[in-house]
Design an enzyme around this catalytic site. Structure first.
Site, short mmCIF file in Angstrom:
data_model
loop_
_atom_site.label_atom_id
_atom_site.label_comp_id
_atom_site.label_asym_id
_atom_site.label_seq_id
_atom_site.Cartn_x
_atom_site.Cartn_y
_atom_site.Cartn_z
CB THR A 16 6.95 7.05 -52.51
OG1 THR A 16 5.74 6.71 -51.89
CG2 THR A 16 7.01 8.54 -52.70
CG ASP A 60 1.52 1.41 -52.49
OD1 ASP A 60 1.36 2.63 -52.59
OD2 ASP A 60 1.62 0.82 -51.39
CB SER A 61 5.69 -1.58 -50.31
OG SER A 61 5.32 -0.78 -49.23
CB SER A 62 -0.04 -1.32 -49.43
OG SER A 62 0.49 -0.14 -48.88
CG ASP A 93 3.25 2.38 -46.89
OD1 ASP A 93 3.81 3.31 -46.26
OD2 ASP A 93 2.29 2.57 -47.64
CB THR A 169 9.48 -0.73 -36.59
OG1 THR A 169 9.77 -1.99 -36.00
CG2 THR A 169 7.98 -0.50 -36.55
CB THR A 280 6.81 -6.06 -26.30
OG1 THR A 280 6.18 -4.88 -25.79
CG2 THR A 280 8.08 -5.65 -27.03
CD GLN A 281 0.08 -3.72 -27.20
OE1 GLN A 281 -0.49 -2.67 -27.02
NE2 GLN A 281 -0.58 -4.86 -27.35
CB CYS A 282 7.00 -1.60 -26.18
SG CYS A 282 5.99 -1.51 -24.71
N1 ASP Z 1 2.69 3.56 -50.22
C1 ASP Z 1 4.08 3.63 -50.58
C2 ASP Z 1 4.64 2.22 -50.58
O1 ASP Z 1 4.94 1.69 -49.56
C3 ASP Z 1 4.84 4.50 -49.65
C4 ASP Z 1 6.32 4.57 -49.95
O2 ASP Z 1 6.79 4.21 -51.00
O3 ASP Z 1 7.07 5.04 -49.09
O4 ASP Z 1 4.79 1.65 -51.64
#
Ligand code: ASP
Length: 344
Positions: A16, A60-62, A93, A169, A280-282
């Site tokens: 972003t 995009d980091s996804s 992300d 996280t 842990t998922q916590c």
């Molecule tokens: N979807 C974006 C990414 O992780 C969100 C961001 O940049 O914060 O690339």
């Protein structure tokens, strides 16, 4: 190299922070990195020299994967001697995953590598991008009176706080304060002054050669426990072809069902050579196998403790350790020991 004016390399991977809105559709897409610098003339006021390098096609980091992690590590390695600090611009992300991975991949790191990004694009009126970027560069430029870098580890800077990267996280998709490091104090805080918490910083040796680990084994699986998980689902994951390790995201302090089918399935996987790790998922606290009856059975069958590690860090550490082909015992010992400050 004189550090009267530190040399900082900005590595733009996407996210972003460097995006613009498509006027037709309203969707965000990456734009040319040179425009990012034009957006922040304030960068010229900083007391350092800044050079930039960008991914050919910012992402995009996804869409980040271990290949991209290697690309970032390569850029850092090939510029390591010519720069005093590195700032990696990255989507939020998956930033905690990349920062965790880089912490393991860059052994003997003795210079700052600061990840940052933004919740709003740099061109947005209310953007958080400028502060995040400017302060990250300032942090990467910090040197002590002996001309040595103050930060010598992979960190993540977001919304006035600097964290150890492999302790973070992403906890919020809306707030500017998008990250937390619940099991380790922040390394620095930006207010009127930049306050460094020196006692929490890693202090690696200064004159050891940077070693980059590029072999990452992705034959792993992540199983988040939930009440009602069925046997077929667990078995289908545990019988994944070439599976080498599984991370169990358990309840609370590392607890899970004591149902026989569940324990037997894990036992079988372990005897077939699959490493099973318990995190842990916590979001805060950690695994303490044996504290409850609902975790002592895991300890008995040889499950590895992730203690207070984040899932992001556990994934990255497993890929790194599996890539180095350690024996079963060695991998367990290394996993349960702090290599880069990622675990208590
Ligand atoms: N979807 C974006 C990414 O992780 C969100 C961001 O940049 O914060 O690339």
């Amino acid at each position: 190299m004189s550090i009267s004016k530190p040399n900082i390399l900005l590595i733009y991977t996407g996210g972003t922070i460097g995006m613009v809105k498509d006027v037709e559709t309203g969707a965000l897409h990456a734009f040319n990195f040179n425009n990012l610098l034009k957006q922040i003339p304030e960068l010229k006021l900083l007391d350092c020299k800044i050079e930039t390098v960008s991914f050919d096609s910012p992402i995009d980091s996804s869409n980040m994967n271990p290949e991209h992690w290697i690309q970032i590590a390569d850029i850092i390695e090939s510029n390591y001697n010519s720069f005093d600090g590195f700032v990696v611009l990255h989507g939020s992300d998956t930033m905690s995953y990349t920062a965790s991975a880089l912490s393991f991949m860059l052994e003997n790191l003795a210079k700052p590598v600061v990840f940052t990004g933004a919740q709003l694009p740099i061109g947005d009126l209310r953007t958080d991008a400028k502060e995040n970027l400017i302060t990250s560069i300032q942090i990467a430029s910090l040197y002590n009176d002996k001309n040595k870098p103050i930060i010598r580890e992979v960190c993540l800077y977001f919304e006035y706080k600097l964290y150890r990267g492999n302790r973070t996280t992403k906890i919020n998709a809306e707030h500017f304060q998008a990250f937390k490091s619940l099991n380790y104090p922040c390394l620095a805080e930006s207010g009127v002054h930049l306050k460094i918490n020196h006692q929490y910083l890693l202090k690696p040796k200064l004159n050891t050669r940077l070693k980059v680990h590029r072999v990452l084994d992705t034959n792993i699986a992540l199983i988040k426990l939930f009440p009602g998980m069925n046997e077929a689902y667990l078995n289908s994951v545990l019988h994944t072809a070439n599976l080498k390790a599984v991370i169990l995201e358990t309840y609370g302090s590392g607890n899970c069902t004591t149902d026989k089918w569940f324990v037997d399935a894990l036992k079988n996987a372990i005897s077939n050579g699959v490493h099973v790790v318990n995190v842990t998922q916590c979001v805060g606290g950690g695994v303490n196998m044996g504290q409850y009856e609902t975790s002592s059975h895991l300890k008995k069958i040889g499950v590895i403790s992730g203690k207070d590690m984040t899932t992001e860090s556990a994934i990255a550490k497993l890929m790194y350790l599996l890539g180095a082909s350690y024996s079963k015992e060695d991998l367990k010992n290394r996993f349960e020991t702090s290599l880069r400050g990622e675990i208590a």
